[in-house]
Scaffold this motif. Sequence first.
Motif, PDB file in Angstrom:
ATOM      1  N   ARG A  32       0.838  -1.196   0.000  1.00 26.74           N
ATOM      2  CA  ARG A  32       0.000   0.000   0.000  1.00 26.74           C
ATOM      3  C   ARG A  32       0.879   1.254   0.000  1.00 26.74           C
ATOM      4  NH1 ARG A  32      -4.131   2.899   2.954  1.00 26.74           N
ATOM      5  NH2 ARG A  32      -3.129   2.745   4.970  1.00 26.74           N
ATOM      6  N   GLY A  33       1.944   1.214   0.820  1.00 27.13           N
ATOM      7  CA  GLY A  33       2.834   2.363   0.931  1.00 27.13           C
ATOM      8  C   GLY A  33       3.584   2.670  -0.353  1.00 27.13           C
ATOM      9  N   MET A  34       3.684   1.678  -1.235  1.00 25.02           N
ATOM     10  CA  MET A  34       4.378   1.927  -2.493  1.00 25.02           C
ATOM     11  C   MET A  34       3.422   2.333  -3.595  1.00 25.02           C
ATOM     12  SD  MET A  34       7.483  -0.721  -2.689  1.00 25.02           S
ATOM     13  CE  MET A  34       6.508  -2.074  -2.161  1.00 25.02           C
ATOM     14  N   GLY A  35       2.128   2.417  -3.257  1.00 23.67           N
ATOM     15  CA  GLY A  35       1.183   2.928  -4.237  1.00 23.67           C
ATOM     16  C   GLY A  35       0.478   1.860  -5.053  1.00 23.67           C
ATOM     17  N   MET A  36       0.264   0.667  -4.460  1.00 21.42           N
ATOM     18  CA  MET A  36      -0.575  -0.317  -5.137  1.00 21.42           C
ATOM     19  C   MET A  36      -2.030  -0.038  -4.771  1.00 21.42           C
ATOM     20  SD  MET A  36       1.097  -4.067  -5.039  1.00 21.42           S
ATOM     21  CE  MET A  36       2.790  -4.390  -5.492  1.00 21.42           C
ATOM     22  N   THR A  37      -2.928  -0.204  -5.734  1.00 27.62           N
ATOM     23  CA  THR A  37      -4.350  -0.047  -5.443  1.00 27.62           C
ATOM     24  C   THR A  37      -4.828  -1.315  -4.719  1.00 27.62           C
ATOM     25  OG1 THR A  37      -4.954  -1.073  -7.524  1.00 27.62           O
ATOM     26  CG2 THR A  37      -4.712   1.318  -7.539  1.00 27.62           C
TER      27      THR A  37
ATOM     28  N   VAL B 128      -2.886   7.144  -3.993  1.00 27.15           N
ATOM     29  CA  VAL B 128      -2.162   6.043  -4.647  1.00 27.15           C
ATOM     30  C   VAL B 128      -1.020   6.589  -5.504  1.00 27.15           C
ATOM     31  CG1 VAL B 128      -2.378   4.264  -6.424  1.00 27.15           C
ATOM     32  CG2 VAL B 128      -4.031   4.359  -4.556  1.00 27.15           C
TER      33      VAL B 128
ATOM     34  N   ARG C  86       1.804   8.070  -3.301  1.00 27.53           N
ATOM     35  CA  ARG C  86       2.694   7.084  -2.676  1.00 27.53           C
ATOM     36  C   ARG C  86       3.748   6.564  -3.640  1.00 27.53           C
ATOM     37  NH1 ARG C  86      -2.449   4.258  -0.454  1.00 27.53           N
ATOM     38  NH2 ARG C  86      -3.057   5.795   1.109  1.00 27.53           N
ATOM     39  N   ARG C  87       3.431   6.534  -4.942  1.00 26.31           N
ATOM     40  CA  ARG C  87       4.419   6.059  -5.917  1.00 26.31           C
ATOM     41  C   ARG C  87       5.570   7.044  -6.056  1.00 26.31           C
ATOM     42  NH1 ARG C  87       0.125   3.744 -10.439  1.00 26.31           N
ATOM     43  NH2 ARG C  87      -0.869   2.320  -8.968  1.00 26.31           N
TER      44      ARG C  87
ATOM     45  N   ILE D 247       6.863   8.685  -3.404  1.00 24.65           N
ATOM     46  CA  ILE D 247       7.536   8.810  -2.106  1.00 24.65           C
ATOM     47  C   ILE D 247       8.088   7.442  -1.721  1.00 24.65           C
ATOM     48  CG2 ILE D 247       7.209   9.287   0.359  1.00 24.65           C
ATOM     49  CD1 ILE D 247       4.980  11.208  -0.362  1.00 24.65           C
TER      50      ILE D 247
END
Lengths: 214, 319
Positions: A117-122, B73, B76-77, B79
């Motif tokens: 989640r922290g890496m930007g996965m939906t 979303v 976060r990509r 950072i």
Amino acid sequence: MLAAAWDYLLAHPQQFAKAFAMHVALSAAALALATAIAFPLGVAAARRPALALAAVSVANLGRTLPSLAVLALVMPLLGTGFAPSLFALTLLALPPLLLNTIVGLQGVDPDVVDAARGMGMTPRTILRRIELPLALPVMFAGLRTAAVQVISGAVLAAFIGGGGLGDFITAGIAMMAWPQILVGAIPVTLLALAADFLFGRLQRRLTPVGLRAA
Amino acid sequence: MIALEGLTKRFPGASAPAVDALSLDIGAGEICVLIGPSGCGKTTTMRMINRMIEPDAGRIAIDGRDVTAADPVLLRRSIGYVIQQVGLFPHLTIAENVATVPVLLGWPAARVARRVDELLARVDMPPERYRDRYPRELSGGQKQRVGVARALAADPPVMLMDEPFGALDPLTRAALQDEFLRLLHELGKTIVFVTHDIDEALKMGTRIALLRAGRVVQYARPETLLAQPADAFVGEFVGADRALKRLALLRVADHATPGRARADAPAVGSGASLREALAALLAADADVAAVVDAAGSSASTISLAAIRAAAVAPRRAEA
């Protein structure tokens, strides 16, 4: 007695082939139907603690219910034949499938999900690329259990006219004809063992390499 | 680079807010350490920056852009995110783990592969050896190397690190601290670093924000925090040995006076810390030591008195 059973089988090849095919069809259909219900339900419940608790409780209750009792309850409502047998067997297969889907998904390390989640996965990507692959071995163990239960449970379909290998057993019991009982019982046992072996192999196959024991 | 303004978060059922109207300015290229006792709101503050936790009130600006309204979303990509438990994906190879964000961003495969190899080499994990391994084959320290490589993959200007070395043994921790301090400064990243270990904070931090009950008690450079604690709480938190800790942060070269020491005086390197100089003086039972430069010649001395003066008073006021 085995020889007598063999003779009986050779004397009724068409009858046996039909019962065998019906048994497999009934089991496969019940498994497919139960999977189609349990999978989305389990995925939805795994994220909602209250729903998960309710689903697990009902599933556990369902496991304690004897298969014969399910058939007895179904008959007055749906009558006899293929459909009520399918319904009863689906009900039998649901608890292990639902339980293992929920437990498998809940068993995924929360830190791994947090990192994803922290890496930007939906949420959808997390489910598809992280949670499902990690839960798959546990979910497949449920399918394996369900397959064995359904194949052996399908014997009872004979009581409500659903056909299958149970026909030989019920008829054999009625006439106290041991060879006839064995013609039903032995193939069912072999079928259940074969399914257990096959799904076991598949389960190992589907376990991600990174998770396999060294 | 990062500006937090009046950030507030109250969790349902809690009597006091976890973070209470907190404001903080973090400069580009700085390592801002958030530290404080359990429940002081340091992790909550960090997690609000990439909106893993939504603030109830306040504003977060990164590079002048208000991110409180951005898509979380996508935010976060951009950072980097490193957590104590690392959270590597166990079913994916090391290369696939590092490639996570570039793949999410849709980079072409060749560029992703190049970047993965470059990063693994950077964190001292030879790619040809580790690329196709799985996380369970790695030690704790190696896992966190991969965790940091994964966070750096898309070259984010800002990184969030939540006790990244907290689960490691002391030796591995010290080695990784040194290594990543160098790497992160080299790359010029702006970092928000959460820890509960004051020694780690003093070592890693450009500035340290000491939090209590969701508020910043003091936000200062490590030397200042040690020399001029804002109140008794800060003094107690940095420890009774804060004078010694402060000496460890100061360089001999900055406190030496020109001149020659006696022939039998002990020698200390100009790059050594005052703490090391003090140890040398005590061991030799001397008052003055010769300061030796890299070439081995000495044109200045360091005295016990100078060390004492440095320990009690800051040389210049810093905030």
